[in-house]
Design a protein around this motif. Sequence first.
Motif, mmCIF file in Angstrom:
data_model
loop_
_atom_site.group_PDB
_atom_site.id
_atom_site.type_symbol
_atom_site.label_atom_id
_atom_site.label_comp_id
_atom_site.label_asym_id
_atom_site.label_seq_id
_atom_site.Cartn_x
_atom_site.Cartn_y
_atom_site.Cartn_z
ATOM 1 N N GLN A 1 0.821 -1.211 0.000
ATOM 2 C CA GLN A 1 0.000 0.000 0.000
ATOM 3 C C GLN A 1 0.854 1.259 0.000
ATOM 4 O O GLN A 1 0.573 2.202 -0.743
ATOM 5 C CB GLN A 1 -0.958 -0.019 1.187
ATOM 6 C CG GLN A 1 -2.023 -1.093 1.037
ATOM 7 C CD GLN A 1 -2.996 -1.132 2.192
ATOM 8 O OE1 GLN A 1 -2.876 -0.408 3.167
ATOM 9 N NE2 GLN A 1 -3.995 -2.001 2.084
ATOM 10 N N GLU B 1 1.392 4.798 -2.781
ATOM 11 C CA GLU B 1 1.038 6.153 -2.346
ATOM 12 C C GLU B 1 1.744 7.229 -3.173
ATOM 13 O O GLU B 1 1.197 8.306 -3.386
ATOM 14 C CB GLU B 1 1.324 6.338 -0.856
ATOM 15 C CG GLU B 1 0.306 5.675 0.044
ATOM 16 C CD GLU B 1 -1.129 6.131 -0.191
ATOM 17 O OE1 GLU B 1 -1.369 7.349 -0.350
ATOM 18 O OE2 GLU B 1 -2.024 5.259 -0.217
ATOM 19 N N ASN C 1 -6.731 2.233 -0.899
ATOM 20 C CA ASN C 1 -6.290 1.017 -0.219
ATOM 21 C C ASN C 1 -7.504 0.287 0.323
ATOM 22 O O ASN C 1 -8.296 0.853 1.079
ATOM 23 C CB ASN C 1 -5.319 1.361 0.923
ATOM 24 C CG ASN C 1 -4.009 1.887 0.390
ATOM 25 O OD1 ASN C 1 -3.450 1.343 -0.543
ATOM 26 N ND2 ASN C 1 -3.520 2.959 0.980
#
Length: 182
Positions: free
Chosen positions: A71, A75, A91
Motif C-alpha cells: 500500500q 502512495e 487502499n
Amino acid sequence: MLTTQKILSLICCILLFFGDIQHVWSRSVEKQAVLTVLTLNIARFNHWPASVFEKTGPVLNFCIIGDNIVQQSFEDLNNKVVNQKRITIINLSRLRNLAQCQLLYISDLERIKLTSLLADLKGQPILTVGENLAFLAAGGMVALNKVDGKMQLNIHLSIVKQSGLVISSRLLKLANIVDFSN
C-alpha cells in the motif's frame, strides 16, 4: 527519531539474519517499488471504455489489496496523471466496492478468495494486476513475476478482451501472452 525508511531498513536487516532470504525478496520494499512502477506503465498502455469514466470523470482509481509495504509503495502515485486521468490510490482492507476501481492490484490474497474475487470481476472493465502466474490461472489479467533475475510481464489476453479493455500492441510485444482457458 526513527524515520519510516530507517524502520523498514532495520526490519529488512533483521529478516536477512533471522529469516528466509527468498521471503525477504518477496516482501522487500525495493521489489514492491519496481512492481509499482511497472503497474503504472501498464496503466499507461491500457485503454478503458469511455463509459468507465462517466461517473469518475478524469480520475483513474487504483485500488490496492496488500500489506503495508504494498500500500505504501503505491502512495507515491497518488495524484499523478496518466493518459489525462488523475490517479487516486484507494487502499482496500475488504473486498467491497470494487466497482469504483479501474485498476485493481492484488498482492497475497488466499487462493480461494482470489479465485472467487476474479470470477466476480470477470467481464468488468477493471484491469487486474498480480504477482505470479497462479494469479493468471485464477482469472487475473496481468501478472508480474521474477524469472532468472528479471521481471517478466505476463498477460492473459482472452480475459482482458472479455472485459472490454484494450492493451496497446506496444505493450503486448513485450509480454508473454498466456491462456488458461483450456
